[in-house]
Design a protein around this motif. Structure first.
Motif, short mmCIF file in Angstrom:
data_model
loop_
_atom_site.label_atom_id
_atom_site.label_comp_id
_atom_site.label_asym_id
_atom_site.label_seq_id
_atom_site.Cartn_x
_atom_site.Cartn_y
_atom_site.Cartn_z
N VAL A 6 5.33 4.48 2.54
CA VAL A 6 5.74 5.67 3.29
C VAL A 6 6.35 5.26 4.63
CG1 VAL A 6 3.60 6.24 4.53
CG2 VAL A 6 5.03 8.08 3.64
N ARG A 7 5.80 4.21 5.25
CA ARG A 7 6.34 3.75 6.53
C ARG A 7 7.72 3.10 6.36
NH1 ARG A 7 0.57 1.61 8.74
NH2 ARG A 7 0.27 3.12 10.43
N GLN A 42 -0.43 12.06 6.94
CA GLN A 42 -1.52 12.25 5.97
C GLN A 42 -1.58 11.03 5.07
OE1 GLN A 42 -1.50 15.86 3.60
NE2 GLN A 42 -0.32 16.93 5.15
N VAL A 43 -2.80 10.53 4.84
CA VAL A 43 -3.00 9.51 3.81
C VAL A 43 -4.36 9.77 3.17
CG1 VAL A 43 -3.79 7.85 5.56
CG2 VAL A 43 -3.14 7.05 3.30
N GLY A 44 -4.42 9.71 1.86
CA GLY A 44 -5.69 10.00 1.20
C GLY A 44 -5.57 10.05 -0.31
N LYS A 64 -3.08 -0.72 9.36
CA LYS A 64 -2.28 -0.92 8.16
C LYS A 64 -2.63 0.06 7.04
CE LYS A 64 -0.87 -4.56 4.88
NZ LYS A 64 0.57 -4.27 4.92
N PHE A 93 -2.12 8.91 -1.90
CA PHE A 93 -0.84 9.41 -1.38
C PHE A 93 -0.75 9.25 0.13
CE2 PHE A 93 -1.11 13.44 1.01
CZ PHE A 93 -2.48 13.65 0.95
N ALA A 94 0.48 9.31 0.64
CA ALA A 94 0.71 9.29 2.08
C ALA A 94 1.98 10.07 2.39
CB ALA A 94 0.84 7.86 2.59
N LEU A 147 4.67 3.34 13.32
CA LEU A 147 4.83 4.66 12.71
C LEU A 147 3.46 5.24 12.36
CD1 LEU A 147 7.88 4.19 10.32
CD2 LEU A 147 7.63 6.02 12.01
N SER A 173 -5.35 12.27 -4.03
CA SER A 173 -4.81 13.51 -4.59
C SER A 173 -5.16 13.61 -6.07
CB SER A 173 -3.30 13.57 -4.40
OG SER A 173 -2.67 12.44 -4.98
N ARG A 188 5.09 -1.60 12.51
CA ARG A 188 6.26 -0.72 12.34
C ARG A 188 6.24 0.47 13.28
NH1 ARG A 188 5.71 -1.44 5.99
NH2 ARG A 188 3.60 -1.51 6.84
N PHE A 237 0.85 -1.19 0.00
CA PHE A 237 0.00 0.00 0.00
C PHE A 237 0.89 1.24 0.00
CE2 PHE A 237 -3.36 -2.55 2.39
CZ PHE A 237 -4.27 -2.53 1.35
N VAL A 238 0.31 2.37 -0.36
CA VAL A 238 1.01 3.64 -0.22
C VAL A 238 1.39 3.87 1.24
CG1 VAL A 238 -1.07 5.06 0.09
CG2 VAL A 238 0.90 6.00 -1.14
N GLU A 239 0.57 3.32 2.16
CA GLU A 239 0.86 3.44 3.58
C GLU A 239 2.10 2.62 3.96
OE1 GLU A 239 -2.12 2.72 2.27
OE2 GLU A 239 -3.77 3.58 3.41
N ASP A 240 2.23 1.44 3.34
CA ASP A 240 3.40 0.60 3.62
C ASP A 240 4.67 1.28 3.11
OD1 ASP A 240 2.02 -1.67 4.70
OD2 ASP A 240 1.36 -2.16 2.68
N ILE A 283 1.06 7.80 10.46
CA ILE A 283 1.16 8.47 9.16
C ILE A 283 0.47 9.82 9.28
CG2 ILE A 283 0.50 8.35 6.72
CD1 ILE A 283 0.78 5.34 6.86
#
Lengths: 265, 265, 265, 265
Positions: B223-224, C17-19, C54, B255-256, C13, C21, C11, B218-221, C15
């Protein structure tokens, strides 16, 4: 006050096009479902200028646009072209309007609805030989690579692509044949691996993932599929299909293009 | 000749930044493999302007850039900042250079070599509190959606994404700690499903297709992952990680963003 | 169906911002003259994501936007922020909407009317510390160089410039203080040498030519003029003024920037 | 490993162009003063694809570019076109390279030197009818409005404009006739009110301010001046001149265009 523009010019050079560009203005276009849609265009408007005149009157383009209330449709553009020629005392004129167009789309399984945006354009020209009109639609789609699918044990790279259809309708007595933006979007999507949506719930995501995997298509396949459909449409006098895939495995695009029929005036 | 810029101003307002922007100029940067790389930058250069001066002298920015032969590196930027402050009689200064950077990459199986391009930037500031330096690298990658893979019988949507790392090195006696563009590219690629290449033969395409399927993210993964690596690097005083996936099933991005450590002066 | 996004992440961490764009969508904004104006926005919408989750559910951003019918105004944004936090079970949220805004302007002498376009933005954030709102307006203007005028026997170089005002209203009981886009346009134009129009007849062109020559302004003057006005406005909690002149004698820009008051949450 | 691309296709549709687009790569071009200049191009490379083949081999474009070390000049492009046709077994091919080009310019009075950037392009095509080559140069200039000058008591609006010259050299035995980028820049600047520089000291600024005021030019004058010069050049087989002024009194552009001679293959 001196009218410099009307002064004579002795360089003996006609100007093909002179006018305004990058003019942002609200316009109204036709919408197959709701009749009309308000949107915002980037406009280029021009006329030819014979060799004996020094300049044109740029402000009259804006006045003509206002007089027609920014209505840019296949049926009203001929009148605007005629008006521009009269206001600017010109023999030829050209109007290009690029705008986003929105359609409500239902997700394939959940039926969840949201608006999808498509970049469209109308390009209208009037010359001694007659009028010509081009409708352009740029459709985002999913494409899945047939080679990647065939040579891999699992998976296949896929990506967002853009199918751009520039279509010149045949000219009849009442103006250009009517072709809807919605019809061109259908042709573009049918040529790709799967459509693209603004809103997908998980069952929809599952559906489009497998739909794309079941319908791999090279950029070459997409351009041929769309061209084949336009080629047999009796309303289409000429067309150009351009497809680009924003490759997920590269930092550049893969593209293909086919033109057919009458594409210039 | 009158020096209007040196006249007094009575509005009692300091200006935070005044200078030139969108200046395109050839520059030289450091290259881990070849020592130096010639590239082309888009530059923004500015100084502060105290309240009692009406204007700054814009031409001196270009003169300073020429004097330093466009060398923009972590080791030479402090001298350029110092020079700009002297030439423009200013207490603070800021230089931002955005440029493409090329690295020869070998395809994973065939070893075929070609150049990959990365958008990079150096942002250097000098103020009373000290100097600060930011290195920015934007890395194109492949990302494959874990949800799409988990819920589908076969396939998974994937797409080109961009991982942008803005990193502020710790300041030591000899200037900012040395961090290579190449190291940040490695961190970005390690956070994604697969790297992106300029040249892939079919065995390579098979490899990256399966590599991406084996490493969904994921975008979350992403960025982390990247933030976790920067967080523990002793050379990093502060960072911001921004990841965007150009979704293949949507016409918008996902995005993240994570920031950490010291990000402002 | 598996909810991968709700799985745990180890992890540790958060985040920021996530969303989503680059989402293009029709929106409705307030119009000082006509009450409401339909326009088209490019949207970025995000939430924070605590370390133990996640992923987020991206489709809910689109659903929230639809639920509020794309109404993006100073009075309705607080409710949309609250709704986003509820739908996405998040503690902070951020919405950024960038859109063109049109105002009918009369030419200064002839009174001829046409629509002028301005790039605007609403940026709204909700966090534990409270809500914050930023209104941004980018106004095209004419600037004429005082130095060029002073040192030349005749003439003076002038050019199109852009004044961008980012303004944070003070927060009151009923939400942010009301500041109209139209007011910010007035401040930007008053700081420049002359306004810019979509439609000018010759007497108007004569007027604005001499108006600009009578009001020379450096980029430094423009940024100070606009900042001075915002600084004394009791409705303004914080601001940033950025001015750039697209120099007619160079291929780069000259810019200046001043910030004041509270600019971050 | 399966070669999907070589499979047959039964849709009976030739593809006009198929290849790679938006490929960023370092290239070498000719420089009138220094012999060679290293720059960075955005490349589009394509071949035609006959109806009986399903797909082309995209990686071979990159291999061909590497084999020629990115040398893109009027003398070396014919060999690259020939090579592309051989590698891709194609009858026609097309290469388009867009790149910034830098020239050291001395300010008109002080003689202060700095680099000016120009957007250039080479477009080379090889078909059964022969080869064709187009050199494109986009030159930033100052234009000052003759109408504004004539009707105002003082001053005149002026702005940055762009003159784009697309020139097709006559084909001789040794390839296309040699036309330098530097020559096209001279033609473009001579058609405008004044050139644009990267570095001007105050005596220079005074000079170009008055030079522009002494040489007012409509967009119509500029397009005619440049076209008149290209028309009588025996090395020019065909041309298109496009001029746009980024009006300082409007938020849109004023443009004009003249084509002459042979512009298509």
């Amino acid at each position: 006050m001196l009218d410099i523009q009307r002064q004579a010019d002795d360089r003996r050079l006609d100007i093909d096009q002179v006018g305004v560009s990058d003019l942002r203005y609200p316009i109204t276009v036709w919408d197959k479902t709701h009749g009309r849609q308000e949107t915002i265009a980037s406009l280029t408007m021009s006329v030819c200028l014979p060799r004996h005149f020094k300049g044109t009157h740029m402000s009259r383009f804006i006045e003509a646009l206002n007089a027609h209330r920014g209505e840019i449709t296949m049926r009203t553009l001929p009148a605007m072209l005629h008006d521009l020629k009269a206001r600017l005392e010109a023999k030829t004129t050209r109007v290009e309007a690029r705008f986003p167009y929105f359609i409500e789309r239902a997700a394939p399984i959940s039926g969840a609805k949201a608006l999808m945006d498509y970049d469209c354009a109308f390009i209208a020209e009037s010359r001694a030989e007659g009028d010509a009109f081009t409708l352009s639609v740029r459709v985002p789609v999913t494409s899945l690579c047939p080679c990647s699918k065939a040579i891999s044990d699992y998976g296949a790279h896929n990506q967002r692509g853009h199918v751009t259809l520039d279509v010149r309708p045949v000219e009849g007595e009442g103006g250009p044949a009517l072709i809807w933006i919605e019809e061109l979007i259908e042709i573009a999507e049918a040529s790709a691996s799967a459509p693209v949506y603004a809103l997908l719930k998980r069952p929809d995501e599952r559906h489009v993932t497998m739909q794309a995997y079941d319908n791999p298509a090279f950029v070459e396949d997409m351009v041929r599929e769309a061209a084949a459909r336009l080629k047999v449409d009796p309303r289409v006098a000429g067309f150009r299909v351009h497809v680009v895939n924003h490759e997920s495995i590269h930092n550049h695009g893969a593209f293909a293009q086919i033109s057919g029929g009458v594409t210039t005036l």
